[in-house]
Scaffold this active site. Sequence first.
Site, PDB file in Angstrom:
ATOM      1  N   LYS A 175       4.889   6.284   4.286  1.00  0.00           N
ATOM      2  CA  LYS A 175       5.231   6.113   2.866  1.00  0.00           C
ATOM      3  C   LYS A 175       3.987   6.318   2.006  1.00  0.00           C
ATOM      4  CE  LYS A 175       6.109   2.696  -0.673  1.00  0.00           C
ATOM      5  NZ  LYS A 175       5.459   3.593  -1.569  1.00  0.00           N
ATOM      6  N   GLU A 250      -5.828  -3.164   5.195  1.00  0.00           N
ATOM      7  CA  GLU A 250      -7.079  -2.935   4.477  1.00  0.00           C
ATOM      8  C   GLU A 250      -6.782  -3.209   3.020  1.00  0.00           C
ATOM      9  OE1 GLU A 250      -9.444  -1.504   2.060  1.00  0.00           O
ATOM     10  OE2 GLU A 250      -9.304   0.512   2.883  1.00  0.00           O
ATOM     11  N   CYS A 284     -11.363   0.655  -3.241  1.00  0.00           N
ATOM     12  CA  CYS A 284     -11.304  -0.706  -2.708  1.00  0.00           C
ATOM     13  C   CYS A 284     -12.695  -1.261  -2.413  1.00  0.00           C
ATOM     14  CB  CYS A 284     -10.447  -0.742  -1.446  1.00  0.00           C
ATOM     15  SG  CYS A 284     -10.982   0.389  -0.143  1.00  0.00           S
ATOM     16  N   GLU A 385     -10.316  -8.573  -8.578  1.00  0.00           N
ATOM     17  CA  GLU A 385     -10.467  -7.130  -8.457  1.00  0.00           C
ATOM     18  C   GLU A 385      -9.832  -6.448  -9.668  1.00  0.00           C
ATOM     19  OE1 GLU A 385     -10.102  -3.857  -4.950  1.00  0.00           O
ATOM     20  OE2 GLU A 385      -8.328  -5.095  -5.281  1.00  0.00           O
TER      21      GLU A 385
END
Length: 489
Positions: A175, A250, A284, A385
């Site tokens: 996906k 992750e 990230c 974040e």
Amino acid sequence: MENLMKMYIDGEWVTSISGETREIINPANGDIIGICTEGDERDVKEAVKAAKRAFYEDGWMDTTPDVRAALLLKTADLLEKRSEEFALIETINNGKTLDESRYDISDSVHCLRYYAGIINKPSGQTFYVEDNVQTMVIREPIGVCGQIVPWNFPLLMAVWKLAPALAAGNTVIFKPAEITPMSVIKLFEIFHEVGIPKGVVNIVLGSGSKVGQEIASNMDIDKIAFTGGTSTGRKIMSSAAANIKNISLELGGKSPNIIFADADMELALDYALYGIFLNQGQVCAAGSRLLLEDSIYDEFIEKLKQRATKIKVGNGIDRDTKMGPLISRDHMEKVLSYIEIGINEGARLVCGGHRIVDNGMDKGFFIEPTIFADTTPDMRIVKEEIFGPVLVIQKFSDEKDSIRLANDSEYGLAGAVFTKDITKAMRVIKKLRAGITWVNNYQPAYCEAPWGGYKQSGIGRELGTIGYEEYTEVKQISINLAPKPNYWF
């Protein structure tokens, strides 16, 4: 519908069962650049049936290493041949600069070849134990794997997952992010062209709430690999518990970049900028927390400001552009809201902080390179974040203080140290609670080395031989060398 981008299930290009579609947007100008079919849970179930049959009944699990390696090498060759086409697609769909896209394509080619090269390299173990028993340990493919990737590195993140999974002999339901499917669809065209058997690779397009949720909870999927936000990772981890899936996650990061006073200032400046403004900060592992030793604090910030305000922001296809748009209007507004939060929290706005709307950029999703100084650990812009071109700066007094600040985070993905004293660098790196670290460098990732984080930045690793092993099960085989009854009962 003409030119409708389709899903690839069981070796065929198909539209979704629902018939729903989604518009794909160029973040640089808001233009519609394509329409793709939009799947749901039913499409995932069809893909799972195909992948399960391909693995167990059609013999993919028993293919020899040379067959799998040849398919990956052919894929790499065709991707390399079409690299400019893929780079342009990546830039138009994602917004990053062409130079960044070209690097991603090159890295993807290398990753495919790397895993083709190690397919027959992993070794097992043998033990001669008591009672005349020879015991061995072998690795086997896990089975049907679900893979979900984010929108910031659409093709590269796909290859990071697909290459080791296929190398190890698994089948895949893949996906892509619903807003950046274009380069991955093209990659599946290459898979079809090189002759990967029906059902081995399947791509299902659609939302996380439907397609992603079904992949995470489906009882016939044996492993799930996800890259994305920590909150979504928690949901996937919970859903995967339904059949105790093997999982690798992750997730997010708020990574520290530590600059000591004895560092090469030009080098540190260069990588401080690269660490946060690469891919518009939508990375990230971005160096989003800059930790400066107090004696260079003011000087470094002034030089950083001078460099940051000169960064050319614009459409990624323009040669002189160094930073492109954010991925979407929603994400741009989220980042702008964080900038407002930082101002309200009392952080000093050094530069940037605004949406760019001049020079024809009003229809795109552009934000100025933004830097906050005089921040404190309790501020949301320091703790959370942001995933955009926003750098927050903290001051430290000594080595111990730098380590304390660096580790004061729920995340533990990455971090770096800049100093000319290598022994000091190693002392700090060893204390840093992060899975990816650099000394006098920031951002490079190599498919030969593992990638992943500590704490709420995830579990498991991608890349390297460890990334290959994440797609295998370990089996013990014990052979009785002197078979005879033991008369226990």
